[in-house]
Write a protein that holds these residues in place. Sequence first.
Motif, PDB file in Angstrom:
ATOM      1  N   LYS A 130       0.828  -1.211   0.000  1.00 25.94           N
ATOM      2  CA  LYS A 130       0.000   0.000   0.000  1.00 25.94           C
ATOM      3  C   LYS A 130       0.859   1.256   0.000  1.00 25.94           C
ATOM      4  O   LYS A 130       0.550   2.232  -0.695  1.00 25.94           O
ATOM      5  CB  LYS A 130      -0.944  -0.017   1.203  1.00 25.94           C
ATOM      6  CG  LYS A 130      -2.044  -1.042   1.067  1.00 25.94           C
ATOM      7  CD  LYS A 130      -2.874  -1.127   2.322  1.00 25.94           C
ATOM      8  CE  LYS A 130      -3.915  -2.239   2.198  1.00 25.94           C
ATOM      9  NZ  LYS A 130      -4.678  -2.426   3.437  1.00 25.94           N
ATOM     10  N   LYS A 131       1.937   1.236   0.769  1.00 25.17           N
ATOM     11  CA  LYS A 131       2.825   2.395   0.834  1.00 25.17           C
ATOM     12  C   LYS A 131       3.486   2.649  -0.523  1.00 25.17           C
ATOM     13  O   LYS A 131       3.530   3.783  -0.995  1.00 25.17           O
ATOM     14  CB  LYS A 131       3.889   2.184   1.922  1.00 25.17           C
ATOM     15  CG  LYS A 131       4.732   3.411   2.194  1.00 25.17           C
ATOM     16  CD  LYS A 131       5.481   3.304   3.506  1.00 25.17           C
ATOM     17  CE  LYS A 131       6.771   2.574   3.340  1.00 25.17           C
ATOM     18  NZ  LYS A 131       7.627   2.596   4.529  1.00 25.17           N
ATOM     19  N   THR A 132       3.966   1.581  -1.152  1.00 25.46           N
ATOM     20  CA  THR A 132       4.614   1.772  -2.457  1.00 25.46           C
ATOM     21  C   THR A 132       3.591   2.139  -3.533  1.00 25.46           C
ATOM     22  O   THR A 132       3.918   2.869  -4.462  1.00 25.46           O
ATOM     23  CB  THR A 132       5.433   0.536  -2.881  1.00 25.46           C
ATOM     24  OG1 THR A 132       4.611  -0.624  -2.833  1.00 25.46           O
ATOM     25  CG2 THR A 132       6.646   0.345  -2.010  1.00 25.46           C
ATOM     26  N   MET A 133       2.360   1.667  -3.400  1.00 31.08           N
ATOM     27  CA  MET A 133       1.315   2.081  -4.357  1.00 31.08           C
ATOM     28  C   MET A 133       1.060   3.578  -4.256  1.00 31.08           C
ATOM     29  O   MET A 133       0.826   4.239  -5.261  1.00 31.08           O
ATOM     30  CB  MET A 133       0.013   1.320  -4.098  1.00 31.08           C
ATOM     31  CG  MET A 133       0.023  -0.081  -4.586  1.00 31.08           C
ATOM     32  SD  MET A 133      -1.546  -0.867  -4.151  1.00 31.08           S
ATOM     33  CE  MET A 133      -1.543  -2.221  -5.279  1.00 31.08           C
ATOM     34  N   ALA A 134       1.125   4.103  -3.042  1.00 35.37           N
ATOM     35  CA  ALA A 134       0.884   5.530  -2.839  1.00 35.37           C
ATOM     36  C   ALA A 134       2.072   6.380  -3.296  1.00 35.37           C
ATOM     37  O   ALA A 134       1.886   7.484  -3.803  1.00 35.37           O
ATOM     38  CB  ALA A 134       0.579   5.811  -1.373  1.00 35.37           C
ATOM     39  N   THR A 135       3.284   5.859  -3.135  1.00 33.22           N
ATOM     40  CA  THR A 135       4.469   6.676  -3.427  1.00 33.22           C
ATOM     41  C   THR A 135       5.015   6.484  -4.841  1.00 33.22           C
ATOM     42  O   THR A 135       5.581   7.422  -5.398  1.00 33.22           O
ATOM     43  CB  THR A 135       5.596   6.404  -2.414  1.00 33.22           C
ATOM     44  OG1 THR A 135       5.928   5.012  -2.432  1.00 33.22           O
ATOM     45  CG2 THR A 135       5.177   6.817  -1.005  1.00 33.22           C
TER      46      THR A 135
END
Length: 176
Positions: A130-135
């Motif tokens: 989720k974090k890498t999807m956002a960044t």
Amino acid sequence: PDFASKAGDHTMDEDKFWEFLTEKMQQTPLERMPLLKGLNYNEAKKILHAGTMLECKPGDHIVQAGQMGREMFVLLSGDVEVKAHGSTVAELSSGAIFGEAALISEVPRTANIVAKNDVEVLIVTQETLKKTMATIPEIMVKVMFNLAAILSERLQEQTALVAREDSRPQTKAPAS
């Protein structure tokens, strides 16, 4: 999960970590990992650096059937056995992924994954995803497409296996 106490964040920068993985896998991760298909060097470095390393010894259970999970594993070095219903159903080597179904859908694990020798895996959690999807969404689109392709291939393999089993002649007990 049981393995959490063994996991440790890697403290290397992306370039050093890439060199480390290339040495462990005896070729670059781009050449070895289907999960990274279509990514360039810089994109792949970012994805791999987001995970957490885990070292396992021979006989360690990395995944146990029935456990709930929210992570998948990328096999960096070594070999693992996939065991279900008391028998080995597959063997995986560096570059392979496992546990991806639980990452996506939070379902109980369907097999035991056991280290055959010294093994290093990269853990990718839902939180990391989720974090890498956002960044870095443009990179994650490629990774998620690759993950879907891997899942599709596994589904096709299992469907073919079931079809072969269904086509075998059924033996009937003699009438008494």
